[in-house]
Design a protein around this motif. Structure first.
Motif, PDB file in Angstrom:
ATOM      1  N   ASP A  19      31.642  43.980  32.025  1.00 49.05           N
ATOM      2  CA  ASP A  19      32.825  44.328  32.348  1.00 49.05           C
ATOM      3  C   ASP A  19      33.929  44.994  32.651  1.00 49.05           C
ATOM      4  O   ASP A  19      34.239  44.541  34.228  1.00 49.05           O
ATOM      5  N   SER A  20      33.475  46.287  32.833  1.00 50.90           N
ATOM      6  CA  SER A  20      33.546  47.640  33.204  1.00 50.90           C
ATOM      7  C   SER A  20      33.397  47.519  34.251  1.00 50.90           C
ATOM      8  O   SER A  20      33.934  48.375  35.723  1.00 50.90           O
ATOM      9  N   ALA A  21      31.885  47.179  34.571  1.00 51.83           N
ATOM     10  CA  ALA A  21      31.522  47.407  36.347  1.00 51.83           C
ATOM     11  C   ALA A  21      32.125  46.499  37.223  1.00 51.83           C
ATOM     12  O   ALA A  21      32.116  46.777  38.561  1.00 51.83           O
ATOM     13  N   LEU A  22      32.652  45.521  36.868  1.00 51.55           N
ATOM     14  CA  LEU A  22      33.346  43.912  37.407  1.00 51.55           C
ATOM     15  C   LEU A  22      34.781  45.022  37.705  1.00 51.55           C
ATOM     16  O   LEU A  22      35.542  44.447  38.925  1.00 51.55           O
ATOM     17  N   LEU A  23      35.505  45.226  36.506  1.00 54.12           N
ATOM     18  CA  LEU A  23      36.384  45.997  37.206  1.00 54.12           C
ATOM     19  C   LEU A  23      36.983  46.810  37.872  1.00 54.12           C
ATOM     20  O   LEU A  23      38.131  47.448  38.302  1.00 54.12           O
ATOM     21  N   THR A  24      35.692  47.979  37.761  1.00 52.19           N
ATOM     22  CA  THR A  24      35.578  48.736  39.523  1.00 52.19           C
ATOM     23  C   THR A  24      35.927  48.276  40.587  1.00 52.19           C
ATOM     24  O   THR A  24      35.797  48.874  41.386  1.00 52.19           O
ATOM     25  N   LEU A  25      35.015  47.176  40.728  1.00 51.30           N
ATOM     26  CA  LEU A  25      34.855  46.667  41.745  1.00 51.30           C
ATOM     27  C   LEU A  25      36.580  45.406  42.054  1.00 51.30           C
ATOM     28  O   LEU A  25      37.309  45.254  43.167  1.00 51.30           O
ATOM     29  N   LEU A  26      36.894  44.999  40.711  1.00 51.63           N
ATOM     30  CA  LEU A  26      38.459  44.116  41.303  1.00 51.63           C
ATOM     31  C   LEU A  26      39.264  44.643  42.127  1.00 51.63           C
ATOM     32  O   LEU A  26      39.934  43.810  43.140  1.00 51.63           O
ATOM     33  N   PRO A  27      39.355  46.239  42.211  1.00 49.32           N
ATOM     34  CA  PRO A  27      41.014  45.952  43.153  1.00 49.32           C
ATOM     35  C   PRO A  27      40.432  45.972  44.735  1.00 49.32           C
ATOM     36  O   PRO A  27      41.493  45.850  45.365  1.00 49.32           O
ATOM     37  N   GLY A  28      39.207  45.774  45.326  1.00 47.91           N
ATOM     38  CA  GLY A  28      38.923  45.771  46.391  1.00 47.91           C
ATOM     39  C   GLY A  28      38.578  44.458  46.632  1.00 47.91           C
ATOM     40  O   GLY A  28      38.182  44.134  47.857  1.00 47.91           O
ATOM     41  N   LEU A  29      38.755  43.612  45.673  1.00 46.67           N
ATOM     42  CA  LEU A  29      38.493  42.007  46.295  1.00 46.67           C
ATOM     43  C   LEU A  29      39.600  40.973  46.815  1.00 46.67           C
ATOM     44  O   LEU A  29      40.955  41.356  46.354  1.00 46.67           O
ATOM     45  N   PRO A  30      39.293  40.522  47.033  1.00 45.43           N
ATOM     46  CA  PRO A  30      40.635  39.645  48.057  1.00 45.43           C
ATOM     47  C   PRO A  30      41.263  39.005  47.214  1.00 45.43           C
ATOM     48  O   PRO A  30      40.220  37.707  46.748  1.00 45.43           O
ATOM     49  N   LYS A  31      42.087  39.166  46.951  1.00 43.28           N
ATOM     50  CA  LYS A  31      43.096  37.663  46.307  1.00 43.28           C
ATOM     51  C   LYS A  31      43.582  37.048  46.891  1.00 43.28           C
ATOM     52  O   LYS A  31      44.577  37.453  47.487  1.00 43.28           O
ATOM     53  N   VAL A  32      44.407  35.394  46.467  1.00 43.66           N
ATOM     54  CA  VAL A  32      45.262  34.796  46.311  1.00 43.66           C
ATOM     55  C   VAL A  32      46.174  34.596  45.320  1.00 43.66           C
ATOM     56  O   VAL A  32      46.239  33.986  44.207  1.00 43.66           O
ATOM     57  N   LEU A  33      47.410  34.187  45.631  1.00 42.64           N
ATOM     58  CA  LEU A  33      48.943  34.038  45.133  1.00 42.64           C
ATOM     59  C   LEU A  33      49.457  32.645  45.479  1.00 42.64           C
ATOM     60  O   LEU A  33      49.842  33.364  46.313  1.00 42.64           O
ATOM     61  N   LEU A  34      49.248  32.425  45.281  1.00 45.42           N
ATOM     62  CA  LEU A  34      50.212  31.330  45.106  1.00 45.42           C
ATOM     63  C   LEU A  34      51.717  30.831  44.129  1.00 45.42           C
ATOM     64  O   LEU A  34      52.411  30.260  44.521  1.00 45.42           O
ATOM     65  N   HIS A  35      51.458  31.538  43.355  1.00 44.72           N
ATOM     66  CA  HIS A  35      52.812  31.316  42.282  1.00 44.72           C
ATOM     67  C   HIS A  35      53.394  32.408  42.245  1.00 44.72           C
ATOM     68  O   HIS A  35      53.350  33.384  41.185  1.00 44.72           O
ATOM     69  N   ASP A  36      54.879  33.326  42.428  1.00 46.49           N
ATOM     70  CA  ASP A  36      54.702  34.831  43.201  1.00 46.49           C
ATOM     71  C   ASP A  36      56.529  34.148  43.091  1.00 46.49           C
ATOM     72  O   ASP A  36      56.859  33.983  44.563  1.00 46.49           O
ATOM     73  N   HIS A  37      57.489  35.088  41.903  1.00 47.12           N
ATOM     74  CA  HIS A  37      59.109  34.789  42.614  1.00 47.12           C
ATOM     75  C   HIS A  37      59.979  36.332  42.933  1.00 47.12           C
ATOM     76  O   HIS A  37      59.647  37.303  42.824  1.00 47.12           O
ATOM     77  N   LEU A  38      60.318  35.686  44.225  1.00 48.25           N
ATOM     78  CA  LEU A  38      61.036  36.693  44.535  1.00 48.25           C
ATOM     79  C   LEU A  38      62.052  37.809  43.714  1.00 48.25           C
ATOM     80  O   LEU A  38      61.728  39.080  44.108  1.00 48.25           O
ATOM     81  N   ASP A  39      62.936  37.389  43.363  1.00 51.33           N
ATOM     82  CA  ASP A  39      63.599  37.394  42.625  1.00 51.33           C
ATOM     83  C   ASP A  39      62.958  38.063  40.817  1.00 51.33           C
ATOM     84  O   ASP A  39      63.495  38.202  39.642  1.00 51.33           O
ATOM     85  N   GLY A  40      61.658  37.613  40.892  1.00 50.13           N
ATOM     86  CA  GLY A  40      60.637  38.713  39.677  1.00 50.13           C
ATOM     87  C   GLY A  40      60.344  38.928  40.295  1.00 50.13           C
ATOM     88  O   GLY A  40      59.066  39.917  38.927  1.00 50.13           O
ATOM     89  N   GLY A  41      59.957  40.150  41.464  1.00 48.64           N
ATOM     90  CA  GLY A  41      59.098  41.511  42.534  1.00 48.64           C
ATOM     91  C   GLY A  41      59.775  42.382  42.477  1.00 48.64           C
ATOM     92  O   GLY A  41      59.017  43.022  42.931  1.00 48.64           O
ATOM     93  N   LEU A  42      61.039  42.887  42.421  1.00 50.02           N
ATOM     94  CA  LEU A  42      61.445  43.577  42.695  1.00 50.02           C
ATOM     95  C   LEU A  42      61.388  44.587  42.050  1.00 50.02           C
ATOM     96  O   LEU A  42      60.701  45.190  41.100  1.00 50.02           O
ATOM     97  N   ARG A  43      61.102  45.967  42.206  1.00 45.27           N
ATOM     98  CA  ARG A  43      60.805  47.561  42.430  1.00 45.27           C
ATOM     99  C   ARG A  43      62.115  47.494  41.270  1.00 45.27           C
ATOM    100  O   ARG A  43      63.576  47.834  41.907  1.00 45.27           O
ATOM    101  N   PRO A  44      61.775  48.311  40.190  1.00 44.28           N
ATOM    102  CA  PRO A  44      62.787  49.001  39.410  1.00 44.28           C
ATOM    103  C   PRO A  44      64.162  49.879  40.529  1.00 44.28           C
ATOM    104  O   PRO A  44      65.079  49.812  39.787  1.00 44.28           O
ATOM    105  N   GLN A  45      63.177  50.953  40.941  1.00 46.06           N
ATOM    106  CA  GLN A  45      64.234  51.804  41.864  1.00 46.06           C
ATOM    107  C   GLN A  45      65.126  50.690  42.799  1.00 46.06           C
ATOM    108  O   GLN A  45      66.285  51.547  43.053  1.00 46.06           O
ATOM    109  N   THR A  46      64.634  50.121  43.292  1.00 42.30           N
ATOM    110  CA  THR A  46      65.208  49.276  44.369  1.00 42.30           C
ATOM    111  C   THR A  46      66.635  48.625  43.185  1.00 42.30           C
ATOM    112  O   THR A  46      67.625  48.423  43.845  1.00 42.30           O
ATOM    113  N   ILE A  47      66.096  48.261  42.353  1.00 41.40           N
ATOM    114  CA  ILE A  47      67.716  47.411  41.705  1.00 41.40           C
ATOM    115  C   ILE A  47      68.628  48.843  41.171  1.00 41.40           C
ATOM    116  O   ILE A  47      69.862  47.625  41.218  1.00 41.40           O
ATOM    117  N   VAL A  48      67.564  49.452  40.137  1.00 44.39           N
ATOM    118  CA  VAL A  48      68.617  50.601  40.771  1.00 44.39           C
ATOM    119  C   VAL A  48      69.742  51.142  41.855  1.00 44.39           C
ATOM    120  O   VAL A  48      71.201  51.248  42.378  1.00 44.39           O
TER     121      VAL A  48
END
Length: 380
Positions: A19-48
């Protein structure tokens, strides 16, 4: 000869190392995202900053504290309380400049997480209080997503970001939003979504919207199987959903007997027709749809051969990213590199862009990266 408990301990140590070895690889692996809400992904600083511009009162104006507040408020254990947090994000997203900024930042944040393709969804009807038209909302978001993707590309993190337009199931604008999606299909909108509370607001009540989509050959996904059970999923399938937003409660239609897992008719239909499940583990734990990451149905459904994808839902409310969601499955459900590759490929194959684009994403981006990763030492 080793004692049984010593053998078990050795196996657990091997699992932890893998698991630890895989976690080190994970940041560099390509990811595909199908379900992400724009109004649920704001940066807190931006909201302020946006709240200060429009005079909207927040629980706190400290960005770090605000980020924690969103996660805590969304973790009350019910979908209804979870949805209440959106009063603050929607309030600051009523101008073209705000929508454009948040969309640009969303694209940049997703690219920084290693996401190479994302479908960001939002409900245009919720952004009209400041006088914008529906078309102006869509155009502002499109401009922001394009700007963010272009900047990410210049930074060496190429990403394609497209949009899904949501209609709210408790309102009566489904057909109008479906037509809006069709009108903007050549300007970054690739599909339609039906969102909002499931109980009491069936997808089939929006039959006109789905007729519009079917006539135009524009695909749809529907939130189902999150707060409600198999009946809601069945309703979404009957309405015309090609993907299921969440779908975790499909596990309620799967029993066990002396022969193992036994799928009910609905579960068989969803699996046989390869209707993709847009699973969102952390969000489901927060709303009570799953007890924990380890027990989330996503792992069982994947093992049973369903078309499973892993998603963020709302990065702000869950304090998460797609990389974090995958890491949690590695840590708590012992997902392997093969599991991660499978959900990335499955997500790409069920994206709402055209077939040739999906094939190119799999063959030129995802498969080569995972092939390179398999050269390392980890559990395959």
């Amino acid at each position: 000869m080793s004692e049984p408990h010593e053998q078990a301990s050795d196996e657990e140590s091997d699992d932890r190392r893998a698991d630890s070895a895989l976690l080190t690889l994970l940041p560099g692996l390509p990811k595909v995202l199908l379900h992400d809400h724009l109004d649920g992904g704001l940066r807190p600083q931006t909201i302020v900053e946006l709240a200060a511009q429009v005079g909207h009162e927040l629980p706190t104006t400290d960005p770090d504290e605000l980020g924690r507040w969103f996660v805590e408020a969304a973790s009350a254990g019910s979908l209804e309380r979870y949805l209440e947090t959106f009063a603050h994000t929607v309030a600051v997203l009523q101008t073209a400049d705000a929508l454009r900024r948040v969309a640009r930042e969303a694209a940049l944040d997703l690219a920084a997480d290693g996401v190479v393709y994302a479908e960001v969804r939002y409900a245009p009807e919720q952004h009209l209080a400041g006088g914008l038209t529906l078309d102006e909302v869509v155009e502002a978001v499109r401009a922001g997503l394009d700007e963010g993707a272009a900047q990410a590309h210049d930074d060496g993190r190429p990403i394609r970001v497209v949009a899904l337009l949501c209609a709210m199931r408790q309102a009566d604008h489904g057909a109008q939003i479906a037509r809006l999606a069709v009108e903007h299909r050549d300007a970054g909108v690739v599909g339609f979504d039906l969102a909002g509370p499931e109980d009491g607001f069936p997808a089939t009540a929006h039959a006109e919207a789905f007729e519009v989509l079917q006539d135009a050959h524009l695909p749809a996904t529907v939130h189902a199987g999150e707060a409600a059970g198999p009946a809601s999923i069945d309703d979404a399938v009957r309405a015309g959903a090609l993907r299921l937003g969440h779908g975790a409660r499909l596990a309620d239609d799967i029993g066990t007997d002396e022969h193992g897992d036994r799928l009910g008719p609905l579960a068989h239909w969803v699996r046989d027709r390869r209707l993709a499940l847009e699973c969102c583990p952390s969000s489901n734990v927060q709303t009570g749809a799953a007890a924990s990451i380890a027990d989330h149905p996503v792992t069982r459904l994947k093992r049973l051969g369903f078309a499973v994808t892993v998603n963020t839902d709302n990065r702000l409310q869950s304090g998460t990213s797609l990389g974090r969601e995958l890491a949690l499955l590695v840590e708590h459900a012992h997902w392997s590199l093969a599991d991660l590759e499978d959900v990335a490929v499955t997500a790409a194959q069920h994206a709402f862009v055209h077939h040739d684009e999906r094939v190119a994403l799999v063959d030129t981006v995802i498969r080569p990266a995972y092939a390179a990763a398999r050269g390392g030492r980890h559990r395959a």
